[in-house]
Design a protein around this motif. Structure first.
Motif, PDB file in Angstrom:
ATOM      1  N   ALA A  68     -67.206  46.874  84.699  1.00 29.28           N
ATOM      2  CA  ALA A  68     -68.194  47.903  84.355  1.00 29.28           C
ATOM      3  C   ALA A  68     -68.461  48.827  85.533  1.00 29.28           C
ATOM      4  O   ALA A  68     -68.535  50.060  85.373  1.00 29.28           O
ATOM      5  N   ILE A  69     -68.591  48.264  86.721  1.00 28.90           N
ATOM      6  CA  ILE A  69     -68.841  49.088  87.907  1.00 28.90           C
ATOM      7  C   ILE A  69     -67.644  49.976  88.203  1.00 28.90           C
ATOM      8  O   ILE A  69     -67.792  51.149  88.569  1.00 28.90           O
ATOM      9  N   SER A  70     -66.450  49.455  88.035  1.00 37.50           N
ATOM     10  CA  SER A  70     -65.243  50.244  88.281  1.00 37.50           C
ATOM     11  C   SER A  70     -65.156  51.433  87.338  1.00 37.50           C
ATOM     12  O   SER A  70     -64.717  52.527  87.735  1.00 37.50           O
ATOM     13  N   GLN A  71     -65.556  51.245  86.092  1.00 36.45           N
ATOM     14  CA  GLN A  71     -65.538  52.353  85.133  1.00 36.45           C
ATOM     15  C   GLN A  71     -66.521  53.447  85.526  1.00 36.45           C
ATOM     16  O   GLN A  71     -66.259  54.635  85.328  1.00 36.45           O
ATOM     17  N   ILE A  72     -67.664  53.055  86.067  1.00 39.12           N
ATOM     18  CA  ILE A  72     -68.674  54.042  86.456  1.00 39.12           C
ATOM     19  C   ILE A  72     -68.274  54.778  87.727  1.00 39.12           C
ATOM     20  O   ILE A  72     -68.395  56.002  87.824  1.00 39.12           O
ATOM     21  N   THR A  73     -67.781  54.039  88.717  1.00 38.35           N
ATOM     22  CA  THR A  73     -67.500  54.631  90.032  1.00 38.35           C
ATOM     23  C   THR A  73     -66.115  55.264  90.113  1.00 38.35           C
ATOM     24  O   THR A  73     -65.882  56.134  90.958  1.00 38.35           O
ATOM     25  N   GLY A  74     -65.190  54.825  89.296  1.00 41.01           N
ATOM     26  CA  GLY A  74     -63.839  55.346  89.366  1.00 41.01           C
ATOM     27  C   GLY A  74     -62.951  54.639  90.366  1.00 41.01           C
ATOM     28  O   GLY A  74     -61.797  55.023  90.551  1.00 41.01           O
ATOM     29  N   HIS A  75     -63.460  53.615  91.028  1.00 49.85           N
ATOM     30  CA  HIS A  75     -62.651  52.806  91.952  1.00 49.85           C
ATOM     31  C   HIS A  75     -63.101  51.359  91.840  1.00 49.85           C
ATOM     32  O   HIS A  75     -64.102  51.048  91.184  1.00 49.85           O
ATOM     33  N   SER A  76     -62.382  50.468  92.474  1.00 52.65           N
ATOM     34  CA  SER A  76     -62.694  49.046  92.374  1.00 52.65           C
ATOM     35  C   SER A  76     -64.104  48.755  92.881  1.00 52.65           C
ATOM     36  O   SER A  76     -64.535  49.279  93.919  1.00 52.65           O
ATOM     37  N   ALA A  77     -64.806  47.897  92.132  1.00 52.06           N
ATOM     38  CA  ALA A  77     -66.154  47.507  92.536  1.00 52.06           C
ATOM     39  C   ALA A  77     -66.160  46.739  93.850  1.00 52.06           C
ATOM     40  O   ALA A  77     -67.198  46.649  94.514  1.00 52.06           O
ATOM     41  N   LEU A  78     -65.024  46.196  94.248  1.00 53.42           N
ATOM     42  CA  LEU A  78     -64.939  45.404  95.474  1.00 53.42           C
ATOM     43  C   LEU A  78     -65.283  46.217  96.714  1.00 53.42           C
ATOM     44  O   LEU A  78     -65.731  45.649  97.719  1.00 53.42           O
ATOM     45  N   TYR A  79     -65.088  47.545  96.663  1.00 50.12           N
ATOM     46  CA  TYR A  79     -65.390  48.367  97.836  1.00 50.12           C
ATOM     47  C   TYR A  79     -66.889  48.522  98.058  1.00 50.12           C
ATOM     48  O   TYR A  79     -67.309  49.035  99.099  1.00 50.12           O
ATOM     49  N   GLY A  80     -67.681  48.063  97.101  1.00 47.39           N
ATOM     50  CA  GLY A  80     -69.119  47.995  97.294  1.00 47.39           C
ATOM     51  C   GLY A  80     -69.617  46.572  97.422  1.00 47.39           C
ATOM     52  O   GLY A  80     -70.483  46.272  98.240  1.00 47.39           O
ATOM     53  N   LEU A 203     -80.331  44.090  95.404  1.00 45.69           N
ATOM     54  CA  LEU A 203     -80.344  44.661  94.055  1.00 45.69           C
ATOM     55  C   LEU A 203     -80.525  46.174  94.089  1.00 45.69           C
ATOM     56  O   LEU A 203     -79.867  46.898  93.337  1.00 45.69           O
ATOM     57  N   PHE A 204     -81.407  46.652  94.960  1.00 51.10           N
ATOM     58  CA  PHE A 204     -81.668  48.094  95.056  1.00 51.10           C
ATOM     59  C   PHE A 204     -80.863  48.693  96.206  1.00 51.10           C
ATOM     60  O   PHE A 204     -81.405  49.242  97.161  1.00 51.10           O
ATOM     61  N   SER A 205     -79.547  48.565  96.092  1.00 52.43           N
ATOM     62  CA  SER A 205     -78.639  49.129  97.083  1.00 52.43           C
ATOM     63  C   SER A 205     -77.463  49.763  96.368  1.00 52.43           C
ATOM     64  O   SER A 205     -77.256  49.567  95.161  1.00 52.43           O
ATOM     65  N   THR A 206     -76.682  50.515  97.117  1.00 50.57           N
ATOM     66  CA  THR A 206     -75.507  51.172  96.536  1.00 50.57           C
ATOM     67  C   THR A 206     -74.305  50.237  96.465  1.00 50.57           C
ATOM     68  O   THR A 206     -73.195  50.680  96.166  1.00 50.57           O
ATOM     69  N   GLY A 207     -74.515  48.945  96.729  1.00 50.72           N
ATOM     70  CA  GLY A 207     -73.424  47.987  96.580  1.00 50.72           C
ATOM     71  C   GLY A 207     -73.101  47.702  95.133  1.00 50.72           C
ATOM     72  O   GLY A 207     -71.956  47.372  94.801  1.00 50.72           O
ATOM     73  N   PHE A 208     -74.105  47.791  94.267  1.00 55.08           N
ATOM     74  CA  PHE A 208     -73.888  47.574  92.842  1.00 55.08           C
ATOM     75  C   PHE A 208     -73.437  48.846  92.130  1.00 55.08           C
ATOM     76  O   PHE A 208     -72.403  48.886  91.479  1.00 55.08           O
ATOM     77  N   LEU A 209     -74.237  49.889  92.242  1.00 55.72           N
ATOM     78  CA  LEU A 209     -74.016  51.122  91.497  1.00 55.72           C
ATOM     79  C   LEU A 209     -74.168  52.330  92.417  1.00 55.72           C
ATOM     80  O   LEU A 209     -74.856  52.244  93.444  1.00 55.72           O
ATOM     81  N   PRO A 210     -73.567  53.465  92.041  1.00 48.21           N
ATOM     82  CA  PRO A 210     -73.812  54.702  92.803  1.00 48.21           C
ATOM     83  C   PRO A 210     -75.283  55.098  92.718  1.00 48.21           C
ATOM     84  O   PRO A 210     -76.005  54.691  91.803  1.00 48.21           O
ATOM     85  N   LEU A 211     -75.698  55.911  93.663  1.00 45.96           N
ATOM     86  CA  LEU A 211     -77.106  56.289  93.752  1.00 45.96           C
ATOM     87  C   LEU A 211     -77.587  56.985  92.485  1.00 45.96           C
ATOM     88  O   LEU A 211     -78.726  56.766  92.047  1.00 45.96           O
ATOM     89  N   GLN A 213     -77.015  56.439  89.511  1.00 45.18           N
ATOM     90  CA  GLN A 213     -77.217  55.558  88.368  1.00 45.18           C
ATOM     91  C   GLN A 213     -78.589  54.874  88.391  1.00 45.18           C
ATOM     92  O   GLN A 213     -78.954  54.203  87.428  1.00 45.18           O
ATOM     93  N   PHE A 214     -79.334  55.037  89.469  1.00 38.18           N
ATOM     94  CA  PHE A 214     -80.678  54.466  89.562  1.00 38.18           C
ATOM     95  C   PHE A 214     -81.692  55.460  89.003  1.00 38.18           C
ATOM     96  O   PHE A 214     -81.448  56.677  89.006  1.00 38.18           O
TER      97      PHE A 214
END
Length: 276
Positions: A68-80, A203-211, A213-214
């Motif tokens: 889900a995170i990869s679909q939103i960010t356009g890259h692998s969620a692992l980089y966050g 939880l409230f960091s850019t490690g989960f989602l781009p800014l 999306q908050f």
């Protein structure tokens, strides 16, 4: 015989080194660092918190939210999530070190070390060295797990080394902060406070989602908290993107936390070591 005694006695006295001499600081720091690391290595709870839990959390995030995170960010969620877990592990490890320090204070070990002929600065220096080693080990473990899942460094060797340095600096700053709290608070309060702050910061960091999306009302908090800056810098160092701004902000946070806490930490250490 008298002449030999008179000539050799002053020479042997001259060879004696004062306990606070710079010549003994390094070897005594290494001895105490080894003591601390061996103590942590023999504690199963510490080993699990420093190595196993960050890896399990990373794997869980990748399974549950990775796609889900990869679909939103356009890259692998692992980089966050890999930077986020490395930073979170540094904070948790700092808590383990602070709790161990409280135990040594309550058991009287700090008082005993204060009165033996060792360099007074070796106690603090050994704590710093042990924190660096612990954070480096934790970071390498998290990175290894991330690379198995697909994480890669794409910006060269220097960027990789800078990436690895961020959790170490971050861990040292938070170790200073947590140790400062530990001198003046109970163990239970320390654990509860660290758990709450750590959970909210992650939880409230850019490690989960781009800014973006908050919710708008919480974006300033997410954007300017230290973990978000560090994650953004580490993402840029591994995947590509802005590095200078997030890295400068991270260093300012690290320097500010350390500057505010260093004096009360040293004062608390001295008080704990000299109290009767």
């Amino acid at each position: 015989m008298t002449l030999v005694y008179e000539e050799t006695a002053p020479r042997s006295a001259d060879r004696r080194v004062h306990e606070n001499s710079a010549r003994v600081l390094l070897p005594q720091t290494l001895v105490q660092t080894r003591r601390i690391l061996l103590k942590w290595a023999r504690d199963l709870t510490t080993v699990i918190m420093v190595t196993a839990l960050p890896v399990l959390f990373l794997i869980t995030l990748n399974i549950v939210l990775g796609h889900a995170i990869s679909q939103i960010t356009g890259h692998s969620a692992l980089y966050g999530t890999v930077p986020m877990n490395a930073l979170a592990a540094a904070i948790n490890g700092s808590a383990v070190g602070a709790i161990g320090l409280i135990g040594e204070r309550d058991d009287g070990l700090l008082r005993r070390l204060w009165v033996v002929p060792v360099h007074r600065a070796s106690g603090i220096c050994s704590r710093i060295a042990a924190e660096i080693v612990r954070t480096m080990i934790t970071t390498v473990v998290v990175v290894a797990a991330g690379m198995i899942l697909g994480f890669r460094f794409q910006q060269g060797v220097l960027a990789t080394l800078a990436w690895l340095a961020v959790p170490v600096l971050f861990g040292l700053a938070f170790a200073t902060l947590i140790t400062t709290i530990a001198w003046y608070a109970s163990r239970n309060f320390l654990l509860e406070a660290i758990t709450l702050v750590h959970l909210l910061a992650v939880l409230f960091s850019t490690g989960f989602l781009p800014l973006d999306q908050f919710p708008k009302w919480v974006r300033p908090v997410v954007a300017h908290q230290p973990i978000s800056y560090a994650i953004d810098a580490m993402r840029g160092l591994s995947l590509g993107g802005p590095v200078r701004g997030p890295m400068i902000a991270t260093l300012l946070w690290v320097g500010g936390i350390t500057a505010v806490c260093i004096a009360p930490t040293l004062r608390g250490y001295r008080q704990a070591s000299t109290r009767r």
